[in-house]
Design a protein around this motif. Structure first.
Motif, PDB file in Angstrom:
ATOM      1  N   SER A 282      47.328  30.894  31.320  1.00 21.83           N
ATOM      2  CA  SER A 282      46.335  31.657  32.217  1.00 21.83           C
ATOM      3  C   SER A 282      46.352  33.059  31.812  1.00 21.83           C
ATOM      4  CB  SER A 282      47.256  31.688  33.836  1.00 21.83           C
ATOM      5  OG  SER A 282      47.087  30.191  34.170  1.00 21.83           O
ATOM      6  N   LYS A 283      47.519  33.514  31.492  1.00 23.17           N
ATOM      7  CA  LYS A 283      47.588  35.120  30.868  1.00 23.17           C
ATOM      8  C   LYS A 283      46.788  35.316  29.783  1.00 23.17           C
ATOM      9  CE  LYS A 283      52.523  35.840  32.545  1.00 23.17           C
ATOM     10  NZ  LYS A 283      53.773  36.090  32.019  1.00 23.17           N
ATOM     11  N   LYS A 284      46.650  34.357  29.004  1.00 21.45           N
ATOM     12  CA  LYS A 284      45.665  34.398  27.783  1.00 21.45           C
ATOM     13  C   LYS A 284      44.099  34.314  28.307  1.00 21.45           C
ATOM     14  CE  LYS A 284      44.485  32.020  23.171  1.00 21.45           C
ATOM     15  NZ  LYS A 284      44.705  30.830  22.691  1.00 21.45           N
ATOM     16  N   ILE A 285      43.782  33.435  29.296  1.00 18.44           N
ATOM     17  CA  ILE A 285      42.609  33.477  29.904  1.00 18.44           C
ATOM     18  C   ILE A 285      42.045  34.765  30.573  1.00 18.44           C
ATOM     19  CG2 ILE A 285      41.345  32.203  31.782  1.00 18.44           C
ATOM     20  CD1 ILE A 285      42.858  29.738  31.088  1.00 18.44           C
ATOM     21  N   LEU A 286      43.170  35.158  31.373  1.00 18.18           N
ATOM     22  CA  LEU A 286      42.708  36.441  32.139  1.00 18.18           C
ATOM     23  C   LEU A 286      42.512  37.647  31.161  1.00 18.18           C
ATOM     24  CD1 LEU A 286      45.276  36.384  34.852  1.00 18.18           C
ATOM     25  CD2 LEU A 286      42.699  35.729  35.037  1.00 18.18           C
ATOM     26  N   HIS A 287      43.314  37.857  30.102  1.00 15.20           N
ATOM     27  CA  HIS A 287      42.992  38.796  28.912  1.00 15.20           C
ATOM     28  C   HIS A 287      41.634  38.488  28.196  1.00 15.20           C
ATOM     29  CE1 HIS A 287      43.990  41.543  25.705  1.00 15.20           C
ATOM     30  NE2 HIS A 287      43.651  40.822  24.968  1.00 15.20           N
ATOM     31  N   SER A 288      41.297  37.183  27.995  1.00 13.21           N
ATOM     32  CA  SER A 288      40.225  36.992  27.200  1.00 13.21           C
ATOM     33  C   SER A 288      38.891  37.140  27.901  1.00 13.21           C
ATOM     34  CB  SER A 288      40.250  35.390  26.892  1.00 13.21           C
ATOM     35  OG  SER A 288      39.172  35.103  26.364  1.00 13.21           O
ATOM     36  N   LEU A 289      38.919  36.968  29.282  1.00 15.67           N
ATOM     37  CA  LEU A 289      37.858  37.314  29.961  1.00 15.67           C
ATOM     38  C   LEU A 289      37.369  38.679  30.092  1.00 15.67           C
ATOM     39  CD1 LEU A 289      38.602  34.907  33.270  1.00 15.67           C
ATOM     40  CD2 LEU A 289      36.920  34.498  31.182  1.00 15.67           C
ATOM     41  N   LYS A 290      38.257  39.655  29.893  1.00 17.66           N
ATOM     42  CA  LYS A 290      37.914  40.971  29.608  1.00 17.66           C
ATOM     43  C   LYS A 290      37.142  41.024  28.601  1.00 17.66           C
ATOM     44  CE  LYS A 290      42.136  42.329  31.970  1.00 17.66           C
ATOM     45  NZ  LYS A 290      43.528  43.324  31.798  1.00 17.66           N
ATOM     46  N   LYS A 291      36.915  40.566  27.580  1.00  9.84           N
ATOM     47  CA  LYS A 291      36.162  40.527  26.248  1.00  9.84           C
ATOM     48  C   LYS A 291      34.790  39.872  26.208  1.00  9.84           C
ATOM     49  CE  LYS A 291      40.603  40.272  23.586  1.00  9.84           C
ATOM     50  NZ  LYS A 291      41.170  39.821  22.422  1.00  9.84           N
ATOM     51  N   ALA A 292      34.811  38.952  27.395  1.00  7.45           N
ATOM     52  CA  ALA A 292      33.364  38.357  27.629  1.00  7.45           C
ATOM     53  C   ALA A 292      32.214  39.212  27.819  1.00  7.45           C
ATOM     54  CB  ALA A 292      33.420  37.203  28.519  1.00  7.45           C
ATOM     55  N   ASP A 293      30.823  38.826  27.400  1.00  6.23           N
ATOM     56  CA  ASP A 293      30.074  39.565  27.714  1.00  6.23           C
ATOM     57  C   ASP A 293      29.376  39.093  29.185  1.00  6.23           C
ATOM     58  OD1 ASP A 293      29.111  41.321  25.206  1.00  6.23           O
ATOM     59  OD2 ASP A 293      29.581  39.243  24.473  1.00  6.23           O
ATOM     60  N   GLN A 294      29.541  37.834  29.361  1.00  3.82           N
ATOM     61  CA  GLN A 294      29.367  37.347  30.654  1.00  3.82           C
ATOM     62  C   GLN A 294      30.126  36.364  31.117  1.00  3.82           C
ATOM     63  OE1 GLN A 294      25.580  34.688  31.537  1.00  3.82           O
ATOM     64  NE2 GLN A 294      24.686  36.650  31.987  1.00  3.82           N
ATOM     65  N   ILE A 295      30.623  35.944  32.246  1.00  2.76           N
ATOM     66  CA  ILE A 295      31.312  34.821  32.731  1.00  2.76           C
ATOM     67  C   ILE A 295      30.490  34.098  33.755  1.00  2.76           C
ATOM     68  CG2 ILE A 295      33.539  34.468  33.912  1.00  2.76           C
ATOM     69  CD1 ILE A 295      34.495  37.028  33.284  1.00  2.76           C
TER      70      ILE A 295
ATOM     71  N   SER B 270      36.919  35.438  43.438  1.00  2.00           N
ATOM     72  CA  SER B 270      38.470  35.364  42.806  1.00  2.00           C
ATOM     73  C   SER B 270      38.541  35.951  41.514  1.00  2.00           C
ATOM     74  CB  SER B 270      38.829  33.885  42.583  1.00  2.00           C
ATOM     75  OG  SER B 270      38.648  33.091  44.043  1.00  2.00           O
ATOM     76  N   VAL B 271      37.489  36.006  40.696  1.00  2.00           N
ATOM     77  CA  VAL B 271      37.589  36.505  39.580  1.00  2.00           C
ATOM     78  C   VAL B 271      37.586  37.999  39.557  1.00  2.00           C
ATOM     79  CG1 VAL B 271      36.417  37.074  37.252  1.00  2.00           C
ATOM     80  CG2 VAL B 271      36.464  34.831  38.234  1.00  2.00           C
ATOM     81  N   LEU B 272      37.123  38.601  40.470  1.00  2.00           N
ATOM     82  CA  LEU B 272      36.618  40.124  40.599  1.00  2.00           C
ATOM     83  C   LEU B 272      37.862  40.891  41.084  1.00  2.00           C
ATOM     84  CD1 LEU B 272      33.003  40.470  41.765  1.00  2.00           C
ATOM     85  CD2 LEU B 272      33.860  40.818  39.583  1.00  2.00           C
ATOM     86  N   LYS B 273      38.507  39.940  42.133  1.00  2.00           N
ATOM     87  CA  LYS B 273      39.880  40.471  42.585  1.00  2.00           C
ATOM     88  C   LYS B 273      40.883  40.293  41.591  1.00  2.00           C
ATOM     89  CE  LYS B 273      38.832  38.806  47.467  1.00  2.00           C
ATOM     90  NZ  LYS B 273      39.091  37.830  48.543  1.00  2.00           N
ATOM     91  N   LYS B 274      41.013  39.528  40.667  1.00  2.00           N
ATOM     92  CA  LYS B 274      42.204  39.299  39.742  1.00  2.00           C
ATOM     93  C   LYS B 274      41.863  40.261  38.666  1.00  2.00           C
ATOM     94  CE  LYS B 274      45.645  36.526  38.708  1.00  2.00           C
ATOM     95  NZ  LYS B 274      46.841  36.281  39.680  1.00  2.00           N
ATOM     96  N   ILE B 275      40.719  40.609  37.969  1.00  2.00           N
ATOM     97  CA  ILE B 275      40.361  41.426  36.954  1.00  2.00           C
ATOM     98  C   ILE B 275      39.492  42.602  37.442  1.00  2.00           C
ATOM     99  CG2 ILE B 275      39.696  41.402  34.783  1.00  2.00           C
ATOM    100  CD1 ILE B 275      39.649  38.270  34.570  1.00  2.00           C
ATOM    101  N   ASN B 276      40.278  43.710  37.633  1.00  2.00           N
ATOM    102  CA  ASN B 276      39.474  45.006  38.153  1.00  2.00           C
ATOM    103  C   ASN B 276      38.354  45.396  37.126  1.00  2.00           C
ATOM    104  OD1 ASN B 276      40.985  44.622  40.533  1.00  2.00           O
ATOM    105  ND2 ASN B 276      42.506  45.868  39.955  1.00  2.00           N
ATOM    106  N   SER B 277      38.623  45.222  35.866  1.00  2.00           N
ATOM    107  CA  SER B 277      37.833  45.960  34.666  1.00  2.00           C
ATOM    108  C   SER B 277      36.527  45.321  34.641  1.00  2.00           C
ATOM    109  CB  SER B 277      38.664  45.897  33.497  1.00  2.00           C
ATOM    110  OG  SER B 277      38.926  44.741  32.998  1.00  2.00           O
ATOM    111  N   ILE B 278      36.104  44.252  35.294  1.00  2.00           N
ATOM    112  CA  ILE B 278      35.018  43.404  35.320  1.00  2.00           C
ATOM    113  C   ILE B 278      34.292  43.698  36.250  1.00  2.00           C
ATOM    114  CG2 ILE B 278      33.982  40.985  35.158  1.00  2.00           C
ATOM    115  CD1 ILE B 278      36.358  39.752  34.000  1.00  2.00           C
ATOM    116  N   ASP B 279      32.707  44.020  35.621  1.00  2.00           N
ATOM    117  CA  ASP B 279      31.806  44.586  36.951  1.00  2.00           C
ATOM    118  C   ASP B 279      31.088  43.410  37.292  1.00  2.00           C
ATOM    119  OD1 ASP B 279      32.229  47.100  36.324  1.00  2.00           O
ATOM    120  OD2 ASP B 279      30.597  46.945  34.598  1.00  2.00           O
ATOM    121  N   SER B 280      30.775  43.329  38.673  1.00  2.00           N
ATOM    122  CA  SER B 280      30.251  42.292  39.216  1.00  2.00           C
ATOM    123  C   SER B 280      28.891  41.766  38.694  1.00  2.00           C
ATOM    124  CB  SER B 280      29.557  42.686  40.672  1.00  2.00           C
ATOM    125  OG  SER B 280      29.087  41.739  41.452  1.00  2.00           O
TER     126      SER B 280
END
Length: 331
Positions: A132-145, A155-165
């Motif tokens: 799960s930690k690897k997933i959360l770190h990885s999602l920050k690098k994605a161009d789109q989720i 849930s994603v936006l609450k968990k990862i603050n650095s990701i834009d809506s």
């Protein structure tokens, strides 16, 4: 401009994951771009604009999967000269920095407060505590989720603050499933027996035991009016063995038929109501599939499942085992 898009989905083997894979394949067939599917089984066929690379060795062990993730994925991207990557593996893959990556997120474990036993649910414990930690770190690098519901986006936006809506896109999964299944067949009720199917692997969070407990409250006469199908054999895990034991000891109207294909599940929707007691999903694909057949649905009450069944009238939800027991004999 025609692009080469590489789709990674080597973990797909369970019903829900295979349905998602088939959806992606169907969409690719109708697209003008070229696609390369990287999978681990004989699930797909090559087509005019689709190439398929099957690597069954990836599923042999955690080591094989790690080897694939760190060394093979980037080689495949370079070999096929892919312009874009779509990962259906809940995280980005190792790729050249200039490659745009989209991640299709369909696992809710990193976003839940549910904990798993290291002894009884070792794989899920590892997934929650490590992967799960690897997933959360990885999602920050994605161009789109890409997610399947508004609940999951939130849930994603609450968990990862650095990701834009704007980076998190909610897919119209209902439309994809409708196109995949078609609309030629509809549910036909049995006038004498309430038949149900719960198409799910025997993971603890799938909550089969809640259905078992409800059935234990049925009288012998009521048992004759209910038939429930589980899609596992009963020897896959400690939880599966426990469920099987409870069924036998209490003479419950629950039948273990083993693992079946998505097409076989769809055949059951023609004659069986959908029973869905899961505690943790990103969507709950059976809830959407059943709606395509106008199949009655009984589900465990949650904000997510309320969203998925929002526009469907042929459903009932429950909060307690007593409520579920009453629904089983009266739906």
């Amino acid at each position: 401009m025609r692009k080469k898009i590489m789709i990674f989905n080597v973990p797909a083997q369970e019903l829900g994951a295979l349905t998602i894979l088939n959806n992606a394949y169907k969409a690719a067939l109708d697209d003008h771009n070229d696609y390369i599917f990287i999978i681990s089984g004989d699930y797909l066929k090559k087509a005019d604009n689709i190439d398929v690379v099957s690597l069954p060795w990836v599923k042999k062990s955690w080591f094989h999967r790690l080897f694939f993730d760190y060394f093979i994925s980037i080689r495949l991207i370079k070999k096929y000269e892919a312009d874009e990557v779509i990962s259906y593996q809940n995280m980005t893959v190792r790729a050249p920095k200039n490659i745009k990556q989209k991640v299709y997120l369909h696992n809710a474990i990193p976003f839940t407060d549910i904990n798993f036993s290291v002894k009884k649910e070792t794989k899920l414990w590892i997934y929650k505590k490590i992967i799960s930690k690897k997933i959360l770190h990885s999602l920050k690098k994605a161009d789109q989720i890409i997610v399947q519901t508004n609940w999951m986006k939130s849930s994603v936006l609450k968990k990862i603050n650095s990701i834009d809506s704007d980076q998190v896109v909610v897919e119209n999964t209902s439309e994809l499933i409708s196109n995949l299944i078609g609309k030629d067949h509809k549910y036909i009720a049995d006038g004498f027996i309430n038949k149900y199917i719960y198409p799910a692997a025997p993971f603890v969070y799938k909550n089969h035991l809640e259905i078992v407990e409800a059935c234990k409250q049925l009288t012998e006469q009521e048992k004759k009016k209910v038939k429930i199908v589980f899609t596992f054999e009963g020897n896959e895990s400690e939880n599966a063995k426990k469920i099987k034991q409870e069924i036998i000891q209490n003479n419950l109207p629950i039948f273990l038929i083993g693992k079946i294909t998505p097409k076989e599940v769809q055949q059951y929707y023609l004659t069986h109501q959908l029973l869905f007691s899961s505690k943790l999903e990103t969507l709950g694909l059976p809830l959407l599939e059943a709606q395509m057949f106008n199949t009655p649905i009984v589900y465990r009450k949650s904000v997510l499942f309320d969203e998925v069944t929002n526009s469907y009238s042929n459903e009932k939800s429950y909060r307690t085992i007593v409520a579920l027991k009453k629904i089983l004999i009266k739906f």
